[in-house]
Design a protein around this motif. Structure first.
Motif, mmCIF file in Angstrom:
data_model
loop_
_atom_site.group_PDB
_atom_site.id
_atom_site.type_symbol
_atom_site.label_atom_id
_atom_site.label_comp_id
_atom_site.label_asym_id
_atom_site.label_seq_id
_atom_site.Cartn_x
_atom_site.Cartn_y
_atom_site.Cartn_z
ATOM 1 N N LEU A 122 0.837 -1.197 0.000
ATOM 2 C CA LEU A 122 0.000 0.000 0.000
ATOM 3 C C LEU A 122 0.874 1.250 0.000
ATOM 4 C CD1 LEU A 122 -3.024 0.427 0.192
ATOM 5 C CD2 LEU A 122 -2.817 0.563 2.644
ATOM 6 N N ALA A 123 1.904 1.246 0.848
ATOM 7 C CA ALA A 123 2.802 2.391 0.922
ATOM 8 C C ALA A 123 3.499 2.618 -0.419
ATOM 9 C CB ALA A 123 3.834 2.186 2.026
ATOM 10 N N PHE A 124 3.934 1.524 -1.050
ATOM 11 C CA PHE A 124 4.586 1.677 -2.349
ATOM 12 C C PHE A 124 3.617 2.229 -3.386
ATOM 13 C CE2 PHE A 124 8.047 -1.151 -0.916
ATOM 14 C CZ PHE A 124 9.094 -0.370 -1.348
ATOM 15 N N ALA A 125 2.370 1.733 -3.349
ATOM 16 C CA ALA A 125 1.377 2.212 -4.313
ATOM 17 C C ALA A 125 1.196 3.713 -4.179
ATOM 18 C CB ALA A 125 0.047 1.497 -4.102
ATOM 19 N N GLN A 126 1.069 4.185 -2.925
ATOM 20 C CA GLN A 126 0.894 5.610 -2.705
ATOM 21 C C GLN A 126 2.124 6.384 -3.150
ATOM 22 O OE1 GLN A 126 -1.497 7.614 -1.728
ATOM 23 N NE2 GLN A 126 -3.021 6.039 -1.578
ATOM 24 N N ALA B 297 9.346 18.241 5.319
ATOM 25 C CA ALA B 297 9.806 17.806 3.997
ATOM 26 C C ALA B 297 9.211 18.661 2.896
ATOM 27 C CB ALA B 297 9.451 16.345 3.776
ATOM 28 N N SER B 298 8.079 19.330 3.184
ATOM 29 C CA SER B 298 7.469 20.125 2.121
ATOM 30 C C SER B 298 8.025 21.549 2.088
ATOM 31 C CB SER B 298 5.955 20.166 2.291
ATOM 32 O OG SER B 298 5.624 20.742 3.527
ATOM 33 N N MET B 299 9.013 21.856 2.929
ATOM 34 C CA MET B 299 9.653 23.173 2.851
ATOM 35 C C MET B 299 10.434 23.284 1.553
ATOM 36 S SD MET B 299 11.037 23.580 6.722
ATOM 37 C CE MET B 299 11.748 25.210 6.586
ATOM 38 N N THR B 300 10.419 24.474 0.974
ATOM 39 C CA THR B 300 11.055 24.639 -0.341
ATOM 40 C C THR B 300 12.535 24.293 -0.309
ATOM 41 O OG1 THR B 300 10.794 26.955 0.239
ATOM 42 C CG2 THR B 300 9.670 26.197 -1.739
ATOM 43 N N VAL B 301 13.200 24.623 0.800
ATOM 44 C CA VAL B 301 14.641 24.343 0.902
ATOM 45 C C VAL B 301 14.880 22.846 0.670
ATOM 46 C CG1 VAL B 301 16.660 24.666 2.326
ATOM 47 C CG2 VAL B 301 14.620 26.052 2.740
ATOM 48 N N ILE B 302 14.013 22.062 1.285
ATOM 49 C CA ILE B 302 14.238 20.621 1.222
ATOM 50 C C ILE B 302 13.764 20.033 -0.096
ATOM 51 C CG2 ILE B 302 13.609 18.434 2.324
ATOM 52 C CD1 ILE B 302 13.700 19.907 4.968
ATOM 53 N N THR B 303 12.637 20.516 -0.625
ATOM 54 C CA THR B 303 12.175 19.957 -1.902
ATOM 55 C C THR B 303 13.129 20.313 -3.032
ATOM 56 O OG1 THR B 303 10.687 21.845 -1.999
ATOM 57 C CG2 THR B 303 9.711 19.720 -1.475
ATOM 58 N N GLU B 304 13.848 21.453 -2.884
ATOM 59 C CA GLU B 304 14.840 21.771 -3.913
ATOM 60 C C GLU B 304 16.019 20.812 -3.836
ATOM 61 O OE1 GLU B 304 15.827 25.856 -3.433
ATOM 62 O OE2 GLU B 304 14.025 26.509 -4.510
ATOM 63 N N LEU B 305 16.317 20.424 -2.602
ATOM 64 C CA LEU B 305 17.440 19.518 -2.388
ATOM 65 C C LEU B 305 17.109 18.108 -2.903
ATOM 66 C CD1 LEU B 305 20.043 20.423 -0.958
ATOM 67 C CD2 LEU B 305 19.290 19.134 1.043
ATOM 68 N N VAL B 306 15.977 17.598 -2.476
ATOM 69 C CA VAL B 306 15.532 16.257 -2.892
ATOM 70 C C VAL B 306 14.132 16.393 -3.467
ATOM 71 C CG1 VAL B 306 15.334 13.877 -2.165
ATOM 72 C CG2 VAL B 306 16.624 15.491 -0.762
ATOM 73 N N PRO B 307 14.005 16.545 -4.779
ATOM 74 C CA PRO B 307 12.671 16.781 -5.333
ATOM 75 C C PRO B 307 11.726 15.604 -5.046
ATOM 76 C CG PRO B 307 14.304 16.508 -7.069
ATOM 77 C CD PRO B 307 15.047 16.502 -5.783
ATOM 78 N N GLY B 308 10.504 15.937 -4.695
ATOM 79 C CA GLY B 308 9.504 14.893 -4.505
ATOM 80 C C GLY B 308 9.504 14.269 -3.135
ATOM 81 N N ILE B 309 10.423 14.680 -2.291
ATOM 82 C CA ILE B 309 10.540 14.017 -0.990
ATOM 83 C C ILE B 309 9.282 14.253 -0.157
ATOM 84 C CG2 ILE B 309 11.708 15.973 0.121
ATOM 85 C CD1 ILE B 309 12.551 12.327 0.781
ATOM 86 N N ASP B 310 8.627 15.427 -0.332
ATOM 87 C CA ASP B 310 7.434 15.713 0.466
ATOM 88 C C ASP B 310 6.313 14.726 0.168
ATOM 89 O OD1 ASP B 310 7.559 16.870 -2.054
ATOM 90 O OD2 ASP B 310 5.877 18.194 -1.626
ATOM 91 N N GLN B 311 6.309 14.177 -1.041
ATOM 92 C CA GLN B 311 5.234 13.264 -1.418
ATOM 93 C C GLN B 311 5.428 11.863 -0.838
ATOM 94 O OE1 GLN B 311 2.619 14.248 -3.215
ATOM 95 N NE2 GLN B 311 3.430 16.311 -3.472
ATOM 96 N N VAL B 312 6.685 11.498 -0.609
ATOM 97 C CA VAL B 312 6.939 10.101 -0.272
ATOM 98 C C VAL B 312 7.515 9.888 1.114
ATOM 99 C CG1 VAL B 312 7.238 9.410 -2.649
ATOM 100 C CG2 VAL B 312 9.211 10.142 -1.362
ATOM 101 N N ILE B 313 7.845 10.981 1.801
ATOM 102 C CA ILE B 313 8.612 10.834 3.039
ATOM 103 C C ILE B 313 7.968 9.868 4.026
ATOM 104 C CG2 ILE B 313 7.571 12.952 3.985
ATOM 105 C CD1 ILE B 313 11.082 12.035 4.815
ATOM 106 N N ILE B 314 6.642 10.018 4.214
ATOM 107 C CA ILE B 314 5.959 9.173 5.194
ATOM 108 C C ILE B 314 6.095 7.703 4.835
ATOM 109 C CG2 ILE B 314 3.678 8.512 5.978
ATOM 110 C CD1 ILE B 314 2.987 11.220 6.432
ATOM 111 N N LEU B 316 8.235 6.355 2.875
ATOM 112 C CA LEU B 316 9.638 5.953 2.935
ATOM 113 C C LEU B 316 10.025 5.577 4.366
ATOM 114 C CD1 LEU B 316 11.304 5.924 0.437
ATOM 115 C CD2 LEU B 316 12.396 8.039 1.136
ATOM 116 N N VAL B 317 9.623 6.440 5.291
ATOM 117 C CA VAL B 317 9.902 6.167 6.705
ATOM 118 C C VAL B 317 9.256 4.838 7.109
ATOM 119 C CG1 VAL B 317 9.444 6.922 9.055
ATOM 120 C CG2 VAL B 317 10.172 8.577 7.357
ATOM 121 N N ALA B 318 8.011 4.662 6.669
ATOM 122 C CA ALA B 318 7.297 3.429 7.018
ATOM 123 C C ALA B 318 8.044 2.203 6.511
ATOM 124 C CB ALA B 318 5.895 3.461 6.436
ATOM 125 N N VAL B 319 8.494 2.281 5.259
ATOM 126 C CA VAL B 319 9.202 1.136 4.684
ATOM 127 C C VAL B 319 10.465 0.844 5.481
ATOM 128 C CG1 VAL B 319 10.485 0.351 2.668
ATOM 129 C CG2 VAL B 319 8.269 1.434 2.376
#
Lengths: 376, 338
Positions: A122-126, B297-314, B316-319
């Motif tokens: 699920l996490a990967f899908a999102q 992660a959605s701060m501009t400083v950080i999204t410029e550094l790692v694009p897209g990180i705000d979308q996946v951070i949670i 990623l942490v979970a994984v």
């Protein structure tokens, strides 16, 4: 014995091919014989067959298969844009790329089992869905979706001919992939996919997968490392999903990120369960039923209902229309949800199990009667 | 500094919503052993309690508009205004906070009916089947809501008095420009209150003690002659109320629509897993932690550094957490470590 097995496989395949290829004929009375719907049957059939190899055989419930569907679609459209409008390179590259992505997702997710596996997928899908909308926009074209354009290079096509006017359509060596020819191409792919699935079901590999489902610990104690088998199953089912995604792009060359949402994976779970998890034909049955009903239900509106209940007295007609109308048209998903719950609650083995139960009931009745007579 | 403080508040706000939903999920999982995919739908139902209440309050009648004299113009006037004048208008203005009183009994009822009617029959089934049936239920609830309220988000404004921003900058002696919406601060305080009261309830009352004992060893509690099943039904109702209240209060922040439940569901599952299956403290901690991480992660400083990180951070942490620490941050040893 082996020869017999082979022969029975051959018979199954011949029968299956005949049934699939003659779909335009025998679906005629049901009003479902137009190419668009037939293509959907075949495409989602492949998706569900593939999903069943993972969920049906090993019991690992994945919510991430929409990723591979999406990857397949995007790859196919890119192949149409960059290489050629011929569908062969598109299909091959989609399947391979979906397999690679599946290998990655599977390698990570399969380190855990049970509900954790579901949540990991699920996490990967999102993740993939969010990325397709944000950072990967150069590849996925964001919300607009990836489409063909006139200025696409199409390198291989240019070697043989100059660009014509207007957008080219997908083709197989000159045969346009729309309408019935599109369906037959999908149908052939479905037959190939079914053959692979049949072989897996009957192979020692398939047996090991089933063993993992019934008791993974015992399997490990007997000295098997289960993870490579699981990963292989995951990759194969991911490739099937990639193939399905590619065929979606073949019949309609555009790809959007909504195909990758995790609820899209939920749909394939639903189809598999409805037909019968872990059975060879069940998923296909589920696909045909759901896609057929979807086709009928979403087309129905109030006017149609009025004519449908015409035979009733007018006050009853109106009440029936009021009662039924939330479940049709826009409300199709409501019906789907209810159907799904009903199946999981009352018939976890799906329709196939229902058939078997009925069959068993009739047979055991006869047996007990005959034994009673003998007793007398 | 300002930006960091704002992001911290944003994160706490988001985290509060995650924590409240995850708290309910964990309660249900810990006591009933059921993986409830319909929990997000309960959150959504809570938000729609606020919408419904607001709609009821603003039931209107067409009256002649006296301010326009050239021709007879009509305007919609709520009954409450006609009956009670300014008091009526004030009640309408406070629709969202007032709807809490409606949401509590409604959500409790929904929770109890759900447990009695459906969840109860799935205790003995596999987790996969629990997931599937509650997933189906979530779809059904979602579609019913869509049937009645349509597909568009429905704006449910907070009371006028708190619709402006609080000058937190000047309170703390920082920049004057540092302001933050009042309602979000209220939401944060409200969440803290609910979380504390749930914990107090579990720690200080006899009922809570039985529930905690039941989470630890259900069978043993049953042997002691306590009707665990009945208690757990009430726990499910409680979880529904918590999710519902979170939804009610979130309505002014995010105009509710029918699929908001699904969006939050995935996130809160991730939160539960990161916190550790069956650990209440873990769920709350992980909720706030992930909320804060996401907003930083959605701060501009950080999204410029790692694009897209705000979308996946949670995710990623979970994984990472799932792979390196199988029982989550605060999970008990031996609980669902497979």
């Amino acid at each position: 014995m082996i020869l017999e097995k082979k022969r029975s496989d051959l018979v199954t395949m011949i029968l299956f091919s005949m049934v699939v290829l003659s779909m335009p004929i025998w679906l005629n009375p049901l009003g479902a014989n137009y190419p668009d719907l037939l293509q959907k049957f075949a495409i989602f059939g492949i998706f569900a067959i593939g999903y069943n190899i993972l969920f049906g055989l090993t019991g690992y419930l994945s919510f991430g298969h929409a990723i591979f569907l999406g990857v397949g679609s995007y790859t196919a459209v890119w192949s149409f844009k960059l290489l050629s409008m011929n569908v062969i390179p598109a299909v091959i590259s989609s399947v391979i790329l979906a397999g690679i992505v599946a290998a990655f997702v599977g390698f990570v997710s399969l380190r855990r089992s049970g509900i954790y596996f579901s949540i990991l997928t699920l996490a990967f899908a999102q993740m993939f869905y969010n990325l397709a909308y944000s950072v990967l926009t150069p590849i996925t074209n964001g919300e607009t979706g990836l489409q063909l354009a006139l200025e696409d290079p199409r390198v291989i096509d240019r070697l043989f001919s100059t660009a014509g006017e207007g957008l080219p359509s997908t083709e197989l060596f000159g045969l346009s992939m729309s309408g019935y020819s599109g369906f037959y191409f999908c149908a052939v792919m479905l037959i190939v996919a079914f053959y692979v699935s049949l072989k897996i079901f009957n192979s020692p590999f398939g047996l090991k997968l089933k063993a993992i489902k019934s008791n993974q610990h015992r399997m490990k104690y007997t000295g098997y490392n289960t993870r490579p088998y699981l990963l292989t199953a995951f990759i194969i089912s991911g490739m099937f999903a990639g193939l399905a995604g590619a065929l979606m792009a073949v019949t309609d060359p555009l790809a959007g990120a909504e195909r990758m949402q995790w609820t899209a994976s939920g749909e394939v779970v639903l189809m598999t369960i409805l037909g019968g998890v872990g059975t060879l034909y069940g998923p296909l049955l589920g696909v045909v039923i759901i896609k057929y009903l979807e086709n009928i239900f979403s087309a129905v509106n109030e006017a149609v209902l009025q004519t449908f209940f015409d035979f009733l007295p007018s006050w009853l007609q109106d009440t029936m229309v009021v009662i039924v109308s939330p479940f049709v048209g826009e409300g199709w998903h409501l019906t789907l949800g209810l159907m799904f719950m009903g199946i999981v609650i009352f018939l976890p083995g799906g329709i196939t199990e229902g058939f078997q139960k009925m069959k068993k009931r009739f047979f055991t009745k006869e047996n007990s009667e005959s034994s009673n007579q003998e007793g007398k | 500094m300002d930006a960091i403080l704002i992001q911290l508040l944003n994160g706490l706000d988001k985290g509060a919503a995650y924590a409240l939903i995850a708290l309910g999920l964990t309660l249900v999982f810990g006591t009933l052993g059921v993986v409830n995919f319909a929990h997000g739908a309960l959150f959504m139902l809570g938000a729609f309690c606020a919408v419904t209440f607001q709609k009821i309050l603003t039931i209107s009648v067409k009256v002649v508009d006296p301010s326009i004299t050239f021709f007879t113009a009509y305007k919609e006037q709520p009954y409450l205004e006609i009956w009670f004048g300014d008091v009526g208008l004030a009640i309408i203005d406070y629709a969202v906070p007032l709807s809490i009183f409606m949401a509590i009994p409604v959500m409790l009822l929904i929770g109890l009916v759900m447990e009695r009617g459906l969840i109860r029959h799935f205790y003995k089934r596999t987790h996969a089947e629990q997931i599937l049936v509650t997933f189906g239920l979530a779809i059904v609830i979602q579609e019913v809501i869509r049937h009645f309220f349509g597909a568009n988000p429905i704006p449910t404004p907070a009371p006028d008095i708190v619709s402006s921003s609080a000058a937190i900058g000047s309170w703390l002696g920082l920049s004057e420009n540092l302001v933050y919406p009042w309602w979000r601060l209220i939401y944060l305080a409200f969440s803290a209150l609910i979380i504390t009261s749930v914990f107090a309830f579990l720690q200080l009352t006899t009922f809570g003690m039985i529930v905690r004992a039941g989470m630890f060893d259900r069978q043993m509690v049953g042997f002691l002659g306590i009707d665990v099943q009945r208690k757990f039904t009430i726990v499910f109702g409680l979880a529904a109320v918590v999710a519902g209240l979170a939804g009610v209060m979130y309505a002014p922040i995010l105009p509710p629509d029918y699929h908001m439940g699904m969006d939050f569901l995935v996130l809160s599952f991730v939160v539960v897993v990161v916190g550790g299956m069956g650990s209440l403290g873990g769920a709350v901690a992980a909720g706030f932690l992930l909320g804060i991480l996401q907003s930083f992660a959605s701060m501009t400083v950080i999204t410029e550094l790692v694009p897209g990180i705000d979308q996946v951070i949670i995710y990623l942490v979970a994984v990472i957490v799932l792979l390196t620490r199988p029982r989550g941050l605060m999970g008990r040893k031996g609980v669902m470590e497979d």
